[in-house]
Design an enzyme around this catalytic site. Structure first.
Site, PDB file in Angstrom:
ATOM      1  N   GLU A  81      51.858  29.280  56.860  1.00  0.00           N
ATOM      2  CA  GLU A  81      53.302  29.051  56.932  1.00  0.00           C
ATOM      3  C   GLU A  81      53.617  28.549  58.327  1.00  0.00           C
ATOM      4  O   GLU A  81      53.137  29.128  59.318  1.00  0.00           O
ATOM      5  CB  GLU A  81      54.058  30.343  56.656  1.00  0.00           C
ATOM      6  CG  GLU A  81      53.949  30.786  55.220  1.00  0.00           C
ATOM      7  CD  GLU A  81      54.691  32.085  54.979  1.00  0.00           C
ATOM      8  OE1 GLU A  81      55.283  32.640  55.926  1.00  0.00           O
ATOM      9  OE2 GLU A  81      54.663  32.547  53.848  1.00  0.00           O
ATOM     10  N   HIS A 111      51.815  33.389  58.732  1.00  0.00           N
ATOM     11  CA  HIS A 111      52.855  32.567  59.369  1.00  0.00           C
ATOM     12  C   HIS A 111      52.607  32.548  60.878  1.00  0.00           C
ATOM     13  O   HIS A 111      52.760  33.570  61.541  1.00  0.00           O
ATOM     14  CB  HIS A 111      54.222  33.188  59.046  1.00  0.00           C
ATOM     15  CG  HIS A 111      55.389  32.396  59.542  1.00  0.00           C
ATOM     16  ND1 HIS A 111      56.685  32.797  59.307  1.00  0.00           N
ATOM     17  CD2 HIS A 111      55.486  31.249  60.255  1.00  0.00           C
ATOM     18  CE1 HIS A 111      57.519  31.915  59.846  1.00  0.00           C
ATOM     19  NE2 HIS A 111      56.808  30.980  60.438  1.00  0.00           N
ATOM     20  N   ARG A 152      54.145  31.792  63.869  1.00  0.00           N
ATOM     21  CA  ARG A 152      55.504  31.495  64.340  1.00  0.00           C
ATOM     22  C   ARG A 152      55.463  30.821  65.701  1.00  0.00           C
ATOM     23  O   ARG A 152      54.545  31.037  66.489  1.00  0.00           O
ATOM     24  CB  ARG A 152      56.323  32.792  64.446  1.00  0.00           C
ATOM     25  CG  ARG A 152      56.627  33.440  63.095  1.00  0.00           C
ATOM     26  CD  ARG A 152      57.610  34.577  63.304  1.00  0.00           C
ATOM     27  NE  ARG A 152      58.858  34.066  63.822  1.00  0.00           N
ATOM     28  CZ  ARG A 152      59.945  33.828  63.080  1.00  0.00           C
ATOM     29  NH1 ARG A 152      59.947  34.107  61.796  1.00  0.00           N
ATOM     30  NH2 ARG A 152      61.032  33.346  63.632  1.00  0.00           N
ATOM     31  N   ARG A 184      55.179  35.930  67.332  1.00  0.00           N
ATOM     32  CA  ARG A 184      55.553  37.350  67.341  1.00  0.00           C
ATOM     33  C   ARG A 184      54.600  38.219  66.526  1.00  0.00           C
ATOM     34  O   ARG A 184      54.546  39.421  66.742  1.00  0.00           O
ATOM     35  CB  ARG A 184      56.994  37.570  66.916  1.00  0.00           C
ATOM     36  CG  ARG A 184      57.258  37.425  65.450  1.00  0.00           C
ATOM     37  CD  ARG A 184      58.674  37.846  65.105  1.00  0.00           C
ATOM     38  NE  ARG A 184      59.658  36.956  65.716  1.00  0.00           N
ATOM     39  CZ  ARG A 184      60.822  36.644  65.150  1.00  0.00           C
ATOM     40  NH1 ARG A 184      61.151  37.166  63.984  1.00  0.00           N
ATOM     41  NH2 ARG A 184      61.671  35.837  65.740  1.00  0.00           N
ATOM     42  N   GLU A 239      58.317  26.557  47.255  1.00  0.00           N
ATOM     43  CA  GLU A 239      58.317  28.018  47.125  1.00  0.00           C
ATOM     44  C   GLU A 239      59.772  28.456  47.125  1.00  0.00           C
ATOM     45  O   GLU A 239      60.509  28.174  48.075  1.00  0.00           O
ATOM     46  CB  GLU A 239      57.549  28.669  48.279  1.00  0.00           C
ATOM     47  CG  GLU A 239      57.588  30.198  48.166  1.00  0.00           C
ATOM     48  CD  GLU A 239      56.509  30.916  48.955  1.00  0.00           C
ATOM     49  OE1 GLU A 239      55.404  30.355  49.134  1.00  0.00           O
ATOM     50  OE2 GLU A 239      56.780  32.054  49.376  1.00  0.00           O
ATOM     51  N   HIS A 275      59.417  36.302  49.089  1.00  0.00           N
ATOM     52  CA  HIS A 275      60.276  36.921  50.104  1.00  0.00           C
ATOM     53  C   HIS A 275      60.979  38.142  49.506  1.00  0.00           C
ATOM     54  O   HIS A 275      61.779  38.025  48.585  1.00  0.00           O
ATOM     55  CB  HIS A 275      61.332  35.985  50.700  1.00  0.00           C
ATOM     56  CG  HIS A 275      61.877  36.562  51.983  1.00  0.00           C
ATOM     57  ND1 HIS A 275      61.327  36.303  53.229  1.00  0.00           N
ATOM     58  CD2 HIS A 275      62.862  37.455  52.203  1.00  0.00           C
ATOM     59  CE1 HIS A 275      61.971  36.987  54.152  1.00  0.00           C
ATOM     60  NE2 HIS A 275      62.916  37.708  53.552  1.00  0.00           N
ATOM     61  N   THR A 333      72.565  27.950  53.994  1.00  0.00           N
ATOM     62  CA  THR A 333      73.372  29.145  54.254  1.00  0.00           C
ATOM     63  C   THR A 333      72.612  30.421  53.884  1.00  0.00           C
ATOM     64  O   THR A 333      72.846  31.466  54.437  1.00  0.00           O
ATOM     65  CB  THR A 333      74.696  29.093  53.470  1.00  0.00           C
ATOM     66  OG1 THR A 333      74.403  28.633  52.161  1.00  0.00           O
ATOM     67  CG2 THR A 333      75.697  28.193  54.141  1.00  0.00           C
ATOM     68  N   ASN A 339      50.433  38.148  52.111  1.00  0.00           N
ATOM     69  CA  ASN A 339      50.860  37.774  53.459  1.00  0.00           C
ATOM     70  C   ASN A 339      50.525  38.921  54.423  1.00  0.00           C
ATOM     71  O   ASN A 339      50.986  40.055  54.233  1.00  0.00           O
ATOM     72  CB  ASN A 339      52.370  37.489  53.419  1.00  0.00           C
ATOM     73  CG  ASN A 339      52.898  37.042  54.762  1.00  0.00           C
ATOM     74  OD1 ASN A 339      52.561  37.627  55.785  1.00  0.00           O
ATOM     75  ND2 ASN A 339      53.730  36.030  54.771  1.00  0.00           N
ATOM     76  N   HIS A 383      52.439  41.238  58.811  1.00  0.00           N
ATOM     77  CA  HIS A 383      52.913  42.499  59.376  1.00  0.00           C
ATOM     78  C   HIS A 383      51.801  43.452  59.768  1.00  0.00           C
ATOM     79  O   HIS A 383      52.056  44.450  60.444  1.00  0.00           O
ATOM     80  CB  HIS A 383      53.984  43.120  58.480  1.00  0.00           C
ATOM     81  CG  HIS A 383      55.195  42.240  58.466  1.00  0.00           C
ATOM     82  ND1 HIS A 383      55.864  41.915  59.628  1.00  0.00           N
ATOM     83  CD2 HIS A 383      55.783  41.532  57.488  1.00  0.00           C
ATOM     84  CE1 HIS A 383      56.841  41.069  59.340  1.00  0.00           C
ATOM     85  NE2 HIS A 383      56.809  40.817  58.041  1.00  0.00           N
TER      86      HIS A 383
HETATM   87  N1  PXP Z   1      56.929  33.337  51.420  1.00  0.00           N
HETATM   88  C1  PXP Z   1      57.365  32.811  52.593  1.00  0.00           C
HETATM   89  C2  PXP Z   1      57.534  31.339  52.690  1.00  0.00           C
HETATM   90  C3  PXP Z   1      57.609  33.639  53.695  1.00  0.00           C
HETATM   91  O1  PXP Z   1      58.027  33.103  54.858  1.00  0.00           O
HETATM   92  C4  PXP Z   1      57.369  35.026  53.573  1.00  0.00           C
HETATM   93  C5  PXP Z   1      57.577  35.921  54.751  1.00  0.00           C
HETATM   94  O2  PXP Z   1      58.874  35.975  55.072  1.00  0.00           O
HETATM   95  C6  PXP Z   1      56.920  35.517  52.354  1.00  0.00           C
HETATM   96  C7  PXP Z   1      56.713  34.651  51.283  1.00  0.00           C
HETATM   97  C8  PXP Z   1      56.649  36.962  52.145  1.00  0.00           C
HETATM   98  O3  PXP Z   1      57.821  37.703  52.253  1.00  0.00           O
HETATM   99  P1  PXP Z   1      57.735  39.271  52.332  1.00  0.00           P
HETATM  100  O4  PXP Z   1      56.995  39.603  53.574  1.00  0.00           O
HETATM  101  O5  PXP Z   1      59.161  39.697  52.352  1.00  0.00           O
HETATM  102  O6  PXP Z   1      56.996  39.744  51.104  1.00  0.00           O
END
Ligand code: PXP
Length: 248
Positions: free
Chosen positions: A73, A46, A48, A52, A154, A194, A104, A10, A13
């Site tokens: 995403e 992703h 968004r 962002r 996922e 995540h 939650t 991913n 960032h």
């Molecule tokens: N999977 C999904 C569906 C996500 O939205 C994210 C980003 O939040 C990730 C995986 C990757 O998470 P991370 O950046 O914490 O490794």
């Protein structure tokens, strides 16, 4: 036989850092190319609603520049559906963005949102896009994902990764293990992600019915110290080591 465990990197960032100065550097497309060279099996981004990090132009450029499958995403909105249908990425992972769409703990609330999700999953699937739903490791959410027609889920590993005490982490790991087993039993392909890091990946990679991990934040953070390729190599190594211990 245990199936291969894919790594989706991913790159959100990288765009977060770029956007901090509003320029072009660092470029998430360059990161995607590096990830491919380092052995990633896919790129995850992703888009968004508030843009962002990843921008619309990043998605255009990723679709042109990378040969690896792109996992887009996206929130369950009309705007995102139109964007996905225009680009036709390999996969779309539906994620919650608004508070009322979450359970939650943070995954998509498929149980409550089934009526809206079913047509969205249908439209994406008809367009040849493999749809996954990002959900908590909760059997009710898995059953609802199956009922709305998603082929993939996922599992949200945030609660497991964030658990501070050993006992709580074991409890959260147990939820992921049971959910992955349940996914297989009802015919859903199972991914996870995540918050995964070198410390937390091994136990998740050792779950035989999970076939893909999506990892971003830790890899991009670690890249500051050792470089993106080295961070991906090390993560991959840990995943493969964990997988090798699994008795199918
Ligand atoms: N999977 C999904 C569906 C996500 O939205 C994210 C980003 O939040 C990730 C995986 C990757 O998470 P991370 O950046 O914490 O490794």
């Amino acid at each position: 036989m245990t199936s291969k465990l894919r790594l989706g990197v991913n790159i959100d960032h990288v765009a977060t850092i770029r956007n901090a100065r509003g320029g072009l550097h660092p470029d998430p497309v360059r990161a995607a190319r590096l990830a491919a060279a380092a052995g990633a099996d896919g790129i995850t981004a992703h888009l968004r609603e508030d843009r962002r990090h990843i921008s619309d132009e990043d998605i255009d450029r990723l679709m042109d520049a990378i040969t690896l499958p792109l996992n887009l995403e996206m929130a369950a909105t009309h705007e995102m559906l139109e964007i996905a249908l225009r680009h036709r990425p390999h996969a779309a992972c539906i994620v919650p963005e608004r508070r009322e769409e979450r359970t939650t703990e943070g995954g998509l609330d498929v149980v409550r949102g089934a009526a809206d999700l079913r047509p969205l999953v249908g439209r994406l699937t008809e367009a040849g896009i493999r749809v996954s739903l990002f959900i908590e490791p909760d059997p009710a959410q898995l059953d609802a994902a199956k009922a709305v027609g998603a082929p993939v889920v996922e599992l949200h590993t945030g609660a497991y990764c964030d658990a501070s005490g050993g006992l709580e982490r074991e409890r959260q790991l147990g939820r992921v293990v049971s959910a992955a087993r349940h996914a297989a039993s009802i015919g859903l392909e199972c991914h996870a992600g995540h918050g995964l890091s070198y410390d937390t990946v091994t136990a998740i990679a050792a779950i035989p019915t999970i076939v893909e991990l999506n990892i971003g934040h830790f890899l991009v953070g670690e890249a500051i110290f050792i470089g993106l390729e080295a961070a991906i190599h090390r993560m991959r190594g840990l995943m493969e080591q964990a997988r090798a211990t699994v008795v199918a």
